[in-house]
Design a protein around this motif. Structure first.
Motif, PDB file in Angstrom:
ATOM      1  N   THR A   1      44.064  51.770  75.196  1.00 45.51           N
ATOM      2  CA  THR A   1      43.770  52.857  76.139  1.00 45.51           C
ATOM      3  C   THR A   1      42.766  53.836  75.543  1.00 45.51           C
ATOM      4  O   THR A   1      42.163  54.622  76.270  1.00 45.51           O
ATOM      5  N   ASP A   2      42.576  53.799  74.243  1.00 42.25           N
ATOM      6  CA  ASP A   2      41.562  54.614  73.586  1.00 42.25           C
ATOM      7  C   ASP A   2      40.186  54.148  74.060  1.00 42.25           C
ATOM      8  O   ASP A   2      39.830  52.969  73.920  1.00 42.25           O
ATOM      9  N   VAL A   3      39.399  55.054  74.633  1.00 42.33           N
ATOM     10  CA  VAL A   3      38.119  54.675  75.245  1.00 42.33           C
ATOM     11  C   VAL A   3      37.155  54.077  74.227  1.00 42.33           C
ATOM     12  O   VAL A   3      36.263  53.307  74.586  1.00 42.33           O
ATOM     13  N   LYS A   4      37.318  54.418  72.938  1.00 40.29           N
ATOM     14  CA  LYS A   4      36.423  53.868  71.915  1.00 40.29           C
ATOM     15  C   LYS A   4      36.633  52.375  71.719  1.00 40.29           C
ATOM     16  O   LYS A   4      35.761  51.678  71.193  1.00 40.29           O
ATOM     17  N   PHE A   5      37.803  51.885  72.145  1.00 39.92           N
ATOM     18  CA  PHE A   5      38.124  50.471  71.953  1.00 39.92           C
ATOM     19  C   PHE A   5      38.537  49.830  73.281  1.00 39.92           C
ATOM     20  O   PHE A   5      39.378  48.943  73.315  1.00 39.92           O
ATOM     21  N   LYS A   6      37.915  50.266  74.346  1.00 42.75           N
ATOM     22  CA  LYS A   6      38.242  49.795  75.687  1.00 42.75           C
ATOM     23  C   LYS A   6      38.114  48.278  75.767  1.00 42.75           C
ATOM     24  O   LYS A   6      37.150  47.686  75.274  1.00 42.75           O
ATOM     25  N   ASN A   7      39.130  47.647  76.373  1.00 39.08           N
ATOM     26  CA  ASN A   7      39.195  46.194  76.572  1.00 39.08           C
ATOM     27  C   ASN A   7      39.352  45.417  75.258  1.00 39.08           C
ATOM     28  O   ASN A   7      39.223  44.192  75.242  1.00 39.08           O
ATOM     29  N   GLU A   8      39.641  46.095  74.169  1.00 42.53           N
ATOM     30  CA  GLU A   8      39.883  45.429  72.894  1.00 42.53           C
ATOM     31  C   GLU A   8      41.386  45.405  72.604  1.00 42.53           C
ATOM     32  O   GLU A   8      42.165  46.156  73.195  1.00 42.53           O
ATOM     33  N   TYR A   9      41.748  44.532  71.688  1.00 44.22           N
ATOM     34  CA  TYR A   9      43.137  44.454  71.231  1.00 44.22           C
ATOM     35  C   TYR A   9      43.139  44.815  69.753  1.00 44.22           C
ATOM     36  O   TYR A   9      42.596  44.088  68.926  1.00 44.22           O
ATOM     37  N   ARG A  10      43.755  45.945  69.428  1.00 45.68           N
ATOM     38  CA  ARG A  10      43.719  46.455  68.073  1.00 45.68           C
ATOM     39  C   ARG A  10      45.130  46.815  67.596  1.00 45.68           C
ATOM     40  O   ARG A  10      45.954  47.315  68.365  1.00 45.68           O
ATOM     41  N   GLY A  11      45.367  46.569  66.318  1.00 39.85           N
ATOM     42  CA  GLY A  11      46.706  46.751  65.772  1.00 39.85           C
ATOM     43  C   GLY A  11      46.770  47.719  64.605  1.00 39.85           C
ATOM     44  O   GLY A  11      45.771  48.338  64.219  1.00 39.85           O
ATOM     45  N   ILE A  12      47.958  47.816  64.020  1.00 40.92           N
ATOM     46  CA  ILE A  12      48.258  48.773  62.957  1.00 40.92           C
ATOM     47  C   ILE A  12      48.742  48.007  61.726  1.00 40.92           C
ATOM     48  O   ILE A  12      49.600  47.131  61.841  1.00 40.92           O
ATOM     49  N   ARG A  13      48.204  48.354  60.580  1.00 37.83           N
ATOM     50  CA  ARG A  13      48.609  47.695  59.345  1.00 37.83           C
ATOM     51  C   ARG A  13      49.873  48.345  58.784  1.00 37.83           C
ATOM     52  O   ARG A  13      49.986  49.575  58.724  1.00 37.83           O
ATOM     53  N   GLN A  14      50.803  47.529  58.342  1.00 33.31           N
ATOM     54  CA  GLN A  14      52.037  48.030  57.746  1.00 33.31           C
ATOM     55  C   GLN A  14      51.763  48.655  56.382  1.00 33.31           C
ATOM     56  O   GLN A  14      50.893  48.204  55.638  1.00 33.31           O
ATOM     57  N   GLY A  15      52.531  49.713  56.061  1.00 29.42           N
ATOM     58  CA  GLY A  15      52.497  50.277  54.725  1.00 29.42           C
ATOM     59  C   GLY A  15      51.318  51.150  54.420  1.00 29.42           C
ATOM     60  O   GLY A  15      50.905  51.261  53.258  1.00 29.42           O
ATOM     61  N   THR A  16      50.748  51.811  55.440  1.00 28.00           N
ATOM     62  CA  THR A  16      49.607  52.692  55.200  1.00 28.00           C
ATOM     63  C   THR A  16      50.011  54.162  55.129  1.00 28.00           C
ATOM     64  O   THR A  16      49.177  55.016  54.846  1.00 28.00           O
ATOM     65  N   CYS A  17      51.270  54.478  55.412  1.00 24.12           N
ATOM     66  CA  CYS A  17      51.800  55.845  55.268  1.00 24.12           C
ATOM     67  C   CYS A  17      50.994  56.874  56.061  1.00 24.12           C
ATOM     68  O   CYS A  17      50.749  57.980  55.584  1.00 24.12           O
ATOM     69  N   PHE A  18      50.578  56.515  57.252  1.00 25.59           N
ATOM     70  CA  PHE A  18      49.791  57.464  58.036  1.00 25.59           C
ATOM     71  C   PHE A  18      50.684  58.592  58.577  1.00 25.59           C
ATOM     72  O   PHE A  18      51.851  58.384  58.871  1.00 25.59           O
ATOM     73  N   ALA A  19      50.111  59.778  58.680  1.00 26.33           N
ATOM     74  CA  ALA A  19      50.843  60.953  59.151  1.00 26.33           C
ATOM     75  C   ALA A  19      50.095  61.597  60.317  1.00 26.33           C
ATOM     76  O   ALA A  19      49.972  62.817  60.402  1.00 26.33           O
ATOM     77  N   HIS A  20      49.599  60.747  61.206  1.00 25.04           N
ATOM     78  CA  HIS A  20      48.817  61.229  62.347  1.00 25.04           C
ATOM     79  C   HIS A  20      49.172  60.402  63.574  1.00 25.04           C
ATOM     80  O   HIS A  20      49.968  59.472  63.493  1.00 25.04           O
ATOM     81  N   ASN A  21      48.564  60.748  64.704  1.00 22.75           N
ATOM     82  CA  ASN A  21      48.814  60.023  65.956  1.00 22.75           C
ATOM     83  C   ASN A  21      47.555  59.327  66.476  1.00 22.75           C
ATOM     84  O   ASN A  21      47.436  59.074  67.673  1.00 22.75           O
ATOM     85  N   HIS A  22      46.647  59.014  65.594  1.00 23.25           N
ATOM     86  CA  HIS A  22      45.369  58.427  66.016  1.00 23.25           C
ATOM     87  C   HIS A  22      45.505  56.993  66.520  1.00 23.25           C
ATOM     88  O   HIS A  22      44.554  56.460  67.114  1.00 23.25           O
ATOM     89  N   TYR A  23      46.639  56.343  66.273  1.00 26.24           N
ATOM     90  CA  TYR A  23      46.808  54.962  66.714  1.00 26.24           C
ATOM     91  C   TYR A  23      47.479  54.873  68.082  1.00 26.24           C
ATOM     92  O   TYR A  23      47.745  53.775  68.573  1.00 26.24           O
ATOM     93  N   ALA A  24      47.752  56.009  68.708  1.00 23.98           N
ATOM     94  CA  ALA A  24      48.498  56.007  69.970  1.00 23.98           C
ATOM     95  C   ALA A  24      47.744  55.330  71.108  1.00 23.98           C
ATOM     96  O   ALA A  24      48.359  54.923  72.104  1.00 23.98           O
ATOM     97  N   GLY A  25      46.447  55.175  70.978  1.00 20.84           N
ATOM     98  CA  GLY A  25      45.655  54.540  72.034  1.00 20.84           C
ATOM     99  C   GLY A  25      45.371  53.075  71.774  1.00 20.84           C
ATOM    100  O   GLY A  25      44.561  52.464  72.485  1.00 20.84           O
TER     101      GLY A  25
END
Length: 531
Positions: free
Chosen positions: A314-338
């Protein structure tokens, strides 16, 4: 997690921290909330118990404290993530938790606590109630018992199984080897009970109205029993190959066969009030997203199932793409919500076993020379059955593809980027060595079993396939979990050490290793022994 669910989540953690983890000591105090009156209404006694067990497999039974957070703790925050399937886009606990091997006891105790508090007591009572009077339901109970408890031993290793509710034997734990061998005995009993009943009453279907996993036919449960035997036999392929092969021989001699067609899947149906907890976590809590390995493999293969499994970003920067999250990166933000959420909804049936999985098990058995089937044919049937299951076209093109996984490029932090680990393609090559063939079989099985993380995690540990990305940060206690070898099991519940130290010490002795996430289970040998 939405605010209205926070109190349920915290209540769940509190309950797990104080709940009795050894309900086998007094099974009559099980927490299911079923009354004697419930059991006698309209002949419901047998069916109610079996219904609880069936819902408990993919945990979504409301005991008055909410019915979705138990599943999140029981499966989603461990097996679904460790299998390489999913990751939460929210920085739970500030970003450091199971993801980076900072293992959370309140999460990891859930499978043990819920099975022993709710599910196993119903199994025990159902066995006793049906053993001498209801052979078909006794057989069904035995199958459900094995399906439920193999998930528990595959998390922890030793469990209390043969001595559940047995004070005379001090509720002595079983080693995982003993548990697995007893599983096969249980399946023997199930096959005998069901087979005799079917011969006597071939048209009987009195269980149909309670059956939320299959179609109500006892012959279908026989296929499930055989398929479950094959799954568990292949789990022992390296540690006990003679036993595994003997169990495969039993299946050959049974005339009912295994799951084969796209309609012969075992799943908790949502047609009778059950709702899929993963769908709730996905659509309402917004906490289940595509993992980095899923992105790498599915997009690298140009696998058309990606559109059935996930939603595009849903993030417009990656529209129509399929993108995932890597385990064990200890992120403390919400930038992956899209990024890409799952396609699972509350009304999606919850899968436990698919016919495609069984075809891949048959492919491995053939590869090992345990059957006279052709491994390539079984492999192709596994892929084709999966495509049909998801209503996806293009399977012949896919089976000729020599594409491989793509490197993972993080959408926010380039420090998380990593080269693709999976190097095999979908195309079967007869000239490949056995290990490469096994890697192809297991990689495709991993894709096909989505989103059932319990089985995917077990098979990934057994074989090492598919090749997953290591965590970027490893915060395991004293480095007990190796970054490359990855997490192998869950600790026994911490409350056992204080509430029942004698039981805890017996479990650790049966484990024959240290009680931490780096200790391998009995069937986890680190060697596929294909020669």
């Amino acid at each position: 997690m939405k605010k209205k669910y926070i109190h349920l989540y915290l209540t769940g953690l509190l309950l797990l921290s104080v709940a009795c983890t050894g309900n086998f000591r007094d099974y009559n105090t099980d927490l299911s909330g079923i009354t004697d009156d419930d059991l006698i209404i309209d002949d419901n006694g047998y069916g109610i118990r079996l219904g609880i067990i069936q819902q408990g497999l993919y945990f979504n039974y409301d005991y008055g404290k909410g019915k979705n957070w138990p599943f999140q703790l029981t499966q989603n925050l461990n097996a679904d993530m460790f299998s390489g399937y999913m990751h939460d886009a929210k920085p739970l606990l500030g970003g450091s938790h199971n993801s980076d091997y900072n293992m959370q006891d309140g999460w990891n105790s859930a499978m043990w606590t819920h099975m022993y508090s709710y599910v196993f007591p119903q199994i025990y009572q159902s066995e006793n109630a049906t053993r001498n009077t209801q052979p078909a339901l006794f057989g069904v109970t035995k199958i459900l018992k094995v399906e439920a408890m193999h998930r528990v031993t595959d998390y922890y290793g030793p469990i209390i199984y043969k001595n559940f509710a047995n004070a005379a034997n001090h509720y002595r734990p079983d080693t995982q080897k003993d548990v697995y061998y007893e599983f096969f005995n249980e399946l023997d009993s199930a096959v005998v009970a069901l087979g005799g009943y079917i011969e006597e009453k071939p048209d009987a279907n009195e269980f149909a109205r309670f059956d939320i996993l299959l179609d109500g036919n006892y012959s279908s449960w026989m296929k499930f029993a055989n398929s479950l035997r094959l799954r568990l036999a292949m789990r022992l392929a390296s540690v006990a190959p003679d036993k595994a092969r003997a169990e495969v021989e039993k299946i050959k001699k049974n005339g009912y066969g295994v799951l084969e067609t796209v309609t012969e899947n075992v799943a908790v149906s949502t047609q009778s009030g059950y709702t899929n907890p993963l769908g709730e976590l996905n659509l309402v809590w917004n906490e289940t997203y595509m993992s980095a390995p899923m992105e790498s493999i599915l997009t690298g293969y140009d696998d058309p199932r990606v559109e059935a499994y996930f939603k595009s970003c849903t993030d417009v920067k990656f529209k129509n793409e399929y993108r995932g999250i890597r385990q064990g990166t200890c992120f403390a933000h919400n930038h992956y919500a899209g990024l890409s959420k799952l396609s699972v909804t509350q009304s999606t049936d919850a899968p436990l076993m698919t016919a495609s999985e069984i075809w891949f098990l048959r492919a491995e058995a053939a590869l090992r020379g345990w059957t006279d089937e052709d491994e390539e044919t079984c492999y192709r049937n596994g892929v084709m059955t999966s495509f049909r299951q998801w209503g996806v076209d293009g399977v012949e093109k896919y089976l000729q593809s020599e594409l491989t996984a793509t490197d993972f490029i993080d959408t926010y932090d380039e420090e998380n980027n990593i080269e693709a680990r999976c190097k095999v393609s979908p195309k079967w090559n007869q000239q490949d060595d056995k290990e490469t063939k096994l890697e192809k079989i297991i990689t495709q099985k991993w894709i096909a079993m989505f989103p059932e993380g319990c089985e995917a995690w077990a098979e990934q540990r057994r074989t090492g396939y598919p090749r997953l990305f290591p965590v970027r940060f490893n915060h395991s206690k004293n480095g007990c979990i190796d970054t490359e070898i990855m997490v192998r099991r869950l600790n026994f519940p911490g409350t056992l050490q204080t509430e029942d130290p004698e039981q805890y010490l017996a479990l650790v002795e049966a484990l024959n290793g240290e009680d931490h996430g780096g200790t391998r289970l009995w069937w986890d040998t680190g060697n596929n022994n294909l020669e």
